[in-house]
Enzyme design. Structure first.
Site, PDB file in Angstrom:
ATOM      1  N   ASP A 203       0.811  -1.210   0.000  1.00  0.00           N
ATOM      2  CA  ASP A 203       0.000   0.000   0.000  1.00  0.00           C
ATOM      3  C   ASP A 203       0.850   1.269   0.000  1.00  0.00           C
ATOM      4  OD1 ASP A 203      -2.678   1.336   0.502  1.00  0.00           O
ATOM      5  OD2 ASP A 203      -1.524   2.106   2.187  1.00  0.00           O
ATOM      6  N   GLU A 260       1.801  -0.788  -5.062  1.00  0.00           N
ATOM      7  CA  GLU A 260       0.984   0.364  -5.456  1.00  0.00           C
ATOM      8  C   GLU A 260       1.960   1.513  -5.711  1.00  0.00           C
ATOM      9  OE1 GLU A 260      -2.884   3.024  -4.062  1.00  0.00           O
ATOM     10  OE2 GLU A 260      -1.368   2.499  -2.614  1.00  0.00           O
TER      11      GLU A 260
HETATM   12  O1  TEU Z   1      -3.936   4.498  -1.605  1.00  0.00           O
HETATM   13  C1  TEU Z   1      -2.882   5.395  -1.803  1.00  0.00           C
HETATM   14  C2  TEU Z   1      -3.224   6.537  -2.642  1.00  0.00           C
HETATM   15  O2  TEU Z   1      -2.337   7.268  -3.001  1.00  0.00           O
HETATM   16  C3  TEU Z   1      -4.668   6.713  -2.991  1.00  0.00           C
HETATM   17  O3  TEU Z   1      -5.407   6.727  -1.825  1.00  0.00           O
HETATM   18  C4  TEU Z   1      -4.953   7.957  -3.709  1.00  0.00           C
HETATM   19  O4  TEU Z   1      -4.525   9.058  -2.965  1.00  0.00           O
HETATM   20  C5  TEU Z   1      -6.435   8.049  -3.900  1.00  0.00           C
HETATM   21  O5  TEU Z   1      -6.838   6.882  -4.559  1.00  0.00           O
HETATM   22  C6  TEU Z   1      -6.812   9.223  -4.748  1.00  0.00           C
HETATM   23  O6  TEU Z   1      -8.121   9.058  -5.183  1.00  0.00           O
HETATM   24  C7  TEU Z   1      -3.795   3.536  -0.635  1.00  0.00           C
HETATM   25  C8  TEU Z   1      -5.074   2.741  -0.476  1.00  0.00           C
HETATM   26  O7  TEU Z   1      -5.349   2.071  -1.672  1.00  0.00           O
HETATM   27  C9  TEU Z   1      -6.190   3.642  -0.034  1.00  0.00           C
HETATM   28  O8  TEU Z   1      -7.405   2.967   0.059  1.00  0.00           O
HETATM   29  C10 TEU Z   1      -5.797   4.222   1.295  1.00  0.00           C
HETATM   30  O9  TEU Z   1      -6.755   5.183   1.674  1.00  0.00           O
HETATM   31  C11 TEU Z   1      -4.420   4.865   1.255  1.00  0.00           C
HETATM   32  O10 TEU Z   1      -3.432   4.070   0.613  1.00  0.00           O
HETATM   33  C12 TEU Z   1      -3.917   5.083   2.651  1.00  0.00           C
HETATM   34  O11 TEU Z   1      -3.533   3.856   3.221  1.00  0.00           O
END
Ligand code: TEU
Ligand code: CA
Length: 567
Positions: A203, A260
């Site tokens: 993540d 990610e």
């Molecule tokens: O996402 C990281 C991230 O950069 C995204 O949340 C992005 O900012 C967002 O999709 C913009 O629309 C990860 C996870 O997938 C997300 O669900 C979490 O909220 C985030 O990390 C924090 O852990």
């Protein structure tokens, strides 16, 4: 037929589960691990090999589990450790593999580590976080958190100190510069892998390296703050952390990992997913982030089929045979792919199957996000009170501050809210779409009477039955090497709103041509020589062929898609 896959996962079909919304077995309105175990046969039937679970660790659920208060326990709302062990063994019995979400850029402010840091900011645990003193009452930097507001929050009990959180204030960032913190993480990761977990999705991993020393960046909104991306762009040396993580944890366990990763430079692709890359794979987010504005959702622009095709082709070409990119049309942070990428308002089943065809045969790993396989759609929103997603709530505020009317702001939420992907899975036409007998934690999309698995099972032309065909074709012993290792060749590039590409194995000459029509009218497509054998098609009748002088021409229905094999 002998199949030569160089690694077990190279030919895999992957699936993301958002546990909270998948299947509820004790009627508390929240999906759970027993609910996932119950559906393993379903996933097997769909043709899934690898399953990633969004977080199920102990958590206050401020960001739906991406705020972990104990990495070594399961949140009771999702089940028990015993359930998790059962899930692993039941999956392995079926030759399926389970990934957990590794959320280690931050933990929860309710984690022991953070509580101890608040007790003694100068002690061992204070050094697990980024804790700074206010200088003349000012916070150290002007960075805006991803979910809005400053990244700095007063440290509870210490009015002159602040801690860093690039996401929500309930998600304090962990200080990866501290080798003791890193050891804690490696221990925890190895603990899970020793238990038999097959790997992780990493993540927000790109955030673990901060540009130090802290400084301000150029502001980009009238809140006088700067987006995090500017700092990340300057942060060098994430590779040291990621190599260590790979060498200490993933490699010795032969784990499968998918990152990610948002901001890699093309020349870094080998470092990330090459032969000895940090990860097995990473997501292609080029299409996901296209059109995003620094100002907020209200200033985003739409993606057209031509943009989509160009971005997909760019990624395919830059990754080439370096490694395996992970291809998606949606995830738990995005609106439904069928609403984002298909032109027009009400995507038909044919159009949904067309989009599926377009991305499924790309080089790399195809991922299905829960519900995608039955064609689940975005949900209508009438009021901000219906919205759970913290990111959507922030963007609603930002839009109002930018002088949009509440109606206009709600339209934006409807389009981009992360709730779109998080509504409960639509199993059947009964109450709550068969997800729960209790009250679902997030409302069910009222379209479940039309879009649900039980109904689609009965319909040979359903989106669901088509996804089964997609996975079966990709894994057919006759084609698996071609789809896994075959070269990617963009074709029909100049045909407006047509996405066409070849997959080819130069050694044997085996080749297929994938053609997807993103327009809502019939198209005549001049084919490259030899591609006339239809092996998959999303419409009731196969496309018709005719001759134009010497060339073969295919007549493709509105939103038609086809996979043709070279004879
Ligand atoms: O996402 C990281 C991230 O950069 C995204 O949340 C992005 O900012 C967002 O999709 C913009 O629309 C990860 C996870 O997938 C997300 O669900 C979490 O909220 C985030 O990390 C924090 O852990
Ligand atoms: Ca439950």
């Amino acid at each position: 037929m002998k199949i030569n896959l160089k690694k077990w996962w190279h030919g895999a079909v992957c699936y993301q589960i958002y546990p909270k919304s998948f299947n509820d077995t004790n009627d508390d309105g929240i999906g759970d691990l027993p609910g996932i175990i119950d559906k393993l046969d379903y996933l097997k039937e769909l043709g899934v090999d690898i399953v990633w679970l969004s977080p199920i660790y102990a958590s206050p659920l401020a960001d739906q589990g991406y705020d972990i208060s104990d990495y070594r326990s399961i949140d009771p709302r999702f089940g028990t450790m015993k359930d998790m062990e059962t899930l692993l063994s039941e999956a392995h019995k079926r030759d399926m593999h389970i990934l957990m979400d590794l959320v280690v850029n931050h933990c929860s402010d309710e984690h022991e580590w953070f509580k101890k840091a608040c007790e003694d900011p100068e002690g061992r645990y204070g050094k697990y976080f980024y804790i700074e003193d206010l200088k003349d009452g000012k916070v150290p930097t002007n960075w805006r958190s991803y979910f809005g507001g400053s990244v700095w929050e007063p440290l509870p009990g210490h009015p002159n100190k602040v801690y860093l959180h690039v996401f929500h204030k309930k998600q304090p960032d962990l200080n990866w510069e501290n080798p003791i913190l890193r050891e804690e993480i490696y221990d925890m990761v190895n603990w899970w892998l020793d238990k038999g977990l097959d790997g992780f999705r990493l993540d927000a991993i790109i955030n673990i390296k901060k540009a130090l020393p802290f400084r301000d960046y150029e502001t980009d909104r009238n809140d006088n703050m700067a987006e995090i991306g500017k700092m990340l762009h300057e942060a060098d040396g994430i590779g040291d952390f990621l190599s260590e993580l790979r060498d200490r944890c993933f490699k010795p366990h032969n784990a499968f990992t998918v990152g990610e990763v948002f901001n890699e430079d093309p020349d870094e692709i080998p470092d990330f997913i090459g032969e000895n890359g940090y990860f097995s794979s990473m997501y292609d987010f080029a299409e996901t982030i296209f059109g995003q504005s620094q100002l907020g959702w209200y200033s985003n622009s739409d993606i057209t089929p031509e943009d989509y095709k160009r971005l997909v082709f760019e990624t395919q070409e830059k990754v080439s045979d370096i490694g395996f990119i992970s291809n998606i049309i949606e995830n738990h942070d995005e609106p439904r792919g069928v609403n984002r990428y298909i032109p027009g308002d009400n995507p038909s089943d044919t159009a949904k199957k067309m989009l599926a065809t377009a991305y499924f045969f790309l080089r790399g790993l195809p991922w299905i996000y829960q519900g995608q396989e039955i064609g689940m759609e975005n949900i209508h929103v009438t009021s901000i009170d219906e919205v759970d997603d913290i990111s959507a709530r922030d963007n609603y505020k930002v839009a109002l501050e930018a002088d949009l009317t509440p109606d206009e702001a709600i339209k934006l939420i409807e389009k981009y809210s992360r709730d779109n992907a998080r509504t409960p899975f639509q199993w059947d036409g009964s109450k709550n779409a068969g997800f729960t007998k209790g009250t679902p934690w997030l409302r069910v999309n009222p379209n479940f009477e039309r879009v649900n698995l039980a109904a689609e099972r009965e319909d040979p032309l359903s989106v669901f039955n088509y996804y089964k065909q997609l996975t079966a074709l990709r894994k057919d012993p006759k084609y698996i090497e071609l789809f896994t290792y075959g070269e990617f060749k963009p074709t029909l590039k100049k045909e407006y709103n047509i996405m066409g590409y070849k997959r080819e194995l130069p050694e044997t000459g085996q080749a297929v041509l994938v053609v997807a029509n993103f327009s809502d009218f019939e198209r005549e497509i001049m084919l490259p020589e030899g591609f006339k054998n239809v092996i998959l098609c999303n419409t009731k009748r196969d496309p018709a062929f005719k001759k134009d002088h010497d060339r073969d021409v295919m007549i493709l229905e509105p939103f038609g898609a086809v996979v043709l094999e070279k004879q």
